[in-house]
Design a protein around this motif. Structure first.
Motif, PDB file in Angstrom:
ATOM      1  N   GLN A 144      34.315  36.786  47.201  1.00  0.00           N
ATOM      2  CA  GLN A 144      35.653  37.330  46.344  1.00  0.00           C
ATOM      3  C   GLN A 144      37.316  36.790  47.604  1.00  0.00           C
ATOM      4  O   GLN A 144      37.135  37.620  49.064  1.00  0.00           O
ATOM      5  CB  GLN A 144      36.024  38.533  45.946  1.00  0.00           C
ATOM      6  CG  GLN A 144      34.341  38.828  45.277  1.00  0.00           C
ATOM      7  CD  GLN A 144      34.163  38.225  43.978  1.00  0.00           C
ATOM      8  OE1 GLN A 144      35.617  38.333  43.043  1.00  0.00           O
ATOM      9  NE2 GLN A 144      33.361  37.885  43.360  1.00  0.00           N
ATOM     10  N   VAL A 145      37.530  36.423  47.147  1.00  0.00           N
ATOM     11  CA  VAL A 145      39.121  36.250  48.089  1.00  0.00           C
ATOM     12  C   VAL A 145      40.015  37.030  48.465  1.00  0.00           C
ATOM     13  O   VAL A 145      40.344  38.135  47.073  1.00  0.00           O
ATOM     14  CB  VAL A 145      39.548  34.253  47.903  1.00  0.00           C
ATOM     15  CG1 VAL A 145      40.539  34.155  49.100  1.00  0.00           C
ATOM     16  CG2 VAL A 145      38.941  33.048  48.282  1.00  0.00           C
ATOM     17  N   GLN A 146      39.845  37.705  49.385  1.00  0.00           N
ATOM     18  CA  GLN A 146      41.079  38.991  49.636  1.00  0.00           C
ATOM     19  C   GLN A 146      42.483  38.454  49.744  1.00  0.00           C
ATOM     20  O   GLN A 146      43.479  39.257  49.670  1.00  0.00           O
ATOM     21  CB  GLN A 146      40.886  39.923  50.129  1.00  0.00           C
ATOM     22  CG  GLN A 146      39.313  40.472  50.126  1.00  0.00           C
ATOM     23  CD  GLN A 146      39.396  40.974  48.789  1.00  0.00           C
ATOM     24  OE1 GLN A 146      39.587  42.120  48.506  1.00  0.00           O
ATOM     25  NE2 GLN A 146      38.075  40.817  47.975  1.00  0.00           N
ATOM     26  N   THR A 147      42.711  36.866  51.138  1.00  0.00           N
ATOM     27  CA  THR A 147      43.939  36.747  51.230  1.00  0.00           C
ATOM     28  C   THR A 147      43.981  35.511  51.346  1.00  0.00           C
ATOM     29  O   THR A 147      43.427  34.790  51.870  1.00  0.00           O
ATOM     30  CB  THR A 147      44.635  36.891  52.446  1.00  0.00           C
ATOM     31  OG1 THR A 147      43.141  37.130  53.470  1.00  0.00           O
ATOM     32  CG2 THR A 147      44.448  39.385  52.761  1.00  0.00           C
ATOM     33  N   LEU A 148      45.104  35.147  51.079  1.00  0.00           N
ATOM     34  CA  LEU A 148      45.146  33.510  51.079  1.00  0.00           C
ATOM     35  C   LEU A 148      46.403  33.101  51.902  1.00  0.00           C
ATOM     36  O   LEU A 148      47.620  33.163  51.861  1.00  0.00           O
ATOM     37  CB  LEU A 148      45.274  32.246  50.097  1.00  0.00           C
ATOM     38  CG  LEU A 148      45.573  31.359  49.777  1.00  0.00           C
ATOM     39  CD1 LEU A 148      44.539  30.198  50.556  1.00  0.00           C
ATOM     40  CD2 LEU A 148      46.260  30.891  48.199  1.00  0.00           C
ATOM     41  N   ASN A 149      46.357  32.863  53.515  1.00  0.00           N
ATOM     42  CA  ASN A 149      47.255  32.221  53.854  1.00  0.00           C
ATOM     43  C   ASN A 149      48.031  33.661  54.712  1.00  0.00           C
ATOM     44  O   ASN A 149      49.357  33.676  54.705  1.00  0.00           O
ATOM     45  CB  ASN A 149      48.374  31.737  53.968  1.00  0.00           C
ATOM     46  CG  ASN A 149      47.629  29.936  53.184  1.00  0.00           C
ATOM     47  OD1 ASN A 149      46.319  29.439  54.309  1.00  0.00           O
ATOM     48  ND2 ASN A 149      47.798  29.486  52.117  1.00  0.00           N
ATOM     49  N   GLY A 150      47.388  34.438  54.413  1.00  0.00           N
ATOM     50  CA  GLY A 150      47.921  36.088  54.840  1.00  0.00           C
ATOM     51  C   GLY A 150      48.608  36.869  54.141  1.00  0.00           C
ATOM     52  O   GLY A 150      49.072  37.929  54.611  1.00  0.00           O
ATOM     53  N   LYS A 151      48.458  36.441  52.949  1.00  0.00           N
ATOM     54  CA  LYS A 151      48.563  37.765  52.077  1.00  0.00           C
ATOM     55  C   LYS A 151      47.648  37.753  50.714  1.00  0.00           C
ATOM     56  O   LYS A 151      47.130  36.864  50.385  1.00  0.00           O
ATOM     57  CB  LYS A 151      49.850  36.557  51.124  1.00  0.00           C
ATOM     58  CG  LYS A 151      51.259  36.002  51.914  1.00  0.00           C
ATOM     59  CD  LYS A 151      52.273  35.176  50.730  1.00  0.00           C
ATOM     60  CE  LYS A 151      53.184  34.387  51.959  1.00  0.00           C
ATOM     61  NZ  LYS A 151      54.427  33.486  51.821  1.00  0.00           N
ATOM     62  N   PRO A 152      47.752  38.571  50.350  1.00  0.00           N
ATOM     63  CA  PRO A 152      46.837  38.799  49.173  1.00  0.00           C
ATOM     64  C   PRO A 152      46.856  38.644  47.804  1.00  0.00           C
ATOM     65  O   PRO A 152      47.483  37.823  47.853  1.00  0.00           O
ATOM     66  CB  PRO A 152      47.003  40.724  49.087  1.00  0.00           C
ATOM     67  CG  PRO A 152      48.294  41.178  50.245  1.00  0.00           C
ATOM     68  CD  PRO A 152      48.905  39.880  50.825  1.00  0.00           C
ATOM     69  N   VAL A 153      45.495  38.212  47.040  1.00  0.00           N
ATOM     70  CA  VAL A 153      45.575  37.866  46.403  1.00  0.00           C
ATOM     71  C   VAL A 153      45.992  38.529  45.010  1.00  0.00           C
ATOM     72  O   VAL A 153      45.726  38.341  43.827  1.00  0.00           O
ATOM     73  CB  VAL A 153      44.622  36.419  45.879  1.00  0.00           C
ATOM     74  CG1 VAL A 153      44.281  35.417  47.486  1.00  0.00           C
ATOM     75  CG2 VAL A 153      42.524  37.283  46.151  1.00  0.00           C
ATOM     76  N   GLY A 154      46.063  39.670  44.970  1.00  0.00           N
ATOM     77  CA  GLY A 154      46.113  40.725  44.037  1.00  0.00           C
ATOM     78  C   GLY A 154      44.867  40.444  43.199  1.00  0.00           C
ATOM     79  O   GLY A 154      44.270  40.886  43.194  1.00  0.00           O
ATOM     80  N   ASN A 155      45.188  40.639  41.981  1.00  0.00           N
ATOM     81  CA  ASN A 155      44.377  40.969  40.710  1.00  0.00           C
ATOM     82  C   ASN A 155      44.260  39.509  40.580  1.00  0.00           C
ATOM     83  O   ASN A 155      43.089  39.365  39.197  1.00  0.00           O
ATOM     84  CB  ASN A 155      45.213  41.094  39.089  1.00  0.00           C
ATOM     85  CG  ASN A 155      45.131  43.120  40.130  1.00  0.00           C
ATOM     86  OD1 ASN A 155      44.652  44.178  40.777  1.00  0.00           O
ATOM     87  ND2 ASN A 155      46.559  43.218  38.953  1.00  0.00           N
ATOM     88  N   ALA A 156      44.155  38.195  41.040  1.00  0.00           N
ATOM     89  CA  ALA A 156      43.467  37.214  41.251  1.00  0.00           C
ATOM     90  C   ALA A 156      42.615  36.721  41.214  1.00  0.00           C
ATOM     91  O   ALA A 156      42.334  37.388  41.925  1.00  0.00           O
ATOM     92  CB  ALA A 156      44.552  36.413  41.281  1.00  0.00           C
ATOM     93  N   THR A 157      41.678  35.966  40.678  1.00  0.00           N
ATOM     94  CA  THR A 157      40.283  36.205  41.335  1.00  0.00           C
ATOM     95  C   THR A 157      39.963  35.028  41.308  1.00  0.00           C
ATOM     96  O   THR A 157      40.054  33.550  41.226  1.00  0.00           O
ATOM     97  CB  THR A 157      39.310  35.951  40.237  1.00  0.00           C
ATOM     98  OG1 THR A 157      39.223  37.591  38.685  1.00  0.00           O
ATOM     99  CG2 THR A 157      37.670  35.976  40.322  1.00  0.00           C
TER     100      THR A 157
END
Length: 142
Positions: free
Chosen positions: A44-57
């Motif tokens: 499960q991706v938690q962060t993308l380029n240092g930013k949280p992905v929030g509720n996105a799957t």
């Protein structure tokens, strides 16, 4: 016999140290994870380029060696990867074509762009899968 025990323990310790030092990089991360380490429950991706992905799957699944698939915020994707030496590259492939709300579509595009820029994969000390390259970083957990 008694004098062999310290020598045996020393030899075992040196072997273990050598095995650990070749499997780690300077950050203490495990060098390019094997298929066996990647396979299993989707990441499960938690962060993308240092930013949280929030509720996105956003997921990364490795159903077989050289194959990568998952959900990219809105659509499902299928890709391939190559792990050679210290290099880990992803060749993006097919993707479904659903439309979602603009924030999800933007996040999805950032994720797909990040996949294209990946050239390194490691499992860090926290058990996170970290895919990175110049200007991109994807952190995922199980």
């Amino acid at each position: 016999m008694r004098s062999l025990i310290p020598i045996t323990l020393l030899a075992a310790s040196l072997s273990l140290f050598a095995a650990c030092s070749t499997a780690s990089n300077s950050k203490g991360d495990i060098a390019v994870p094997s298929y066996e380490q990647l396979n299993g429950e989707p990441w499960q991706v938690q962060t993308l380029n240092g930013k949280p992905v929030g509720n996105a799957t956003i997921t990364l699944a490795f159903p077989e060696a050289g194959k990568l698939a998952g959900k990219a915020a809105c659509n499902n994707y299928m890709s391939s990867y190559a792990a050679e030496g210290d290099s880990f590259t992803i060749q993006t492939g097919a993707m479904t074509r659903k439309a979602c709300m603009p924030p999800l579509m933007e996040l999805e595009q950032q994720f797909v762009d990040a996949l294209k820029g990946v050239d390194t994969a490691v499992l860090n000390d926290l058990g996170e899968l970290v895919l990175s390259g110049e200007g991109v970083e994807i952190k995922a957990t199980r």
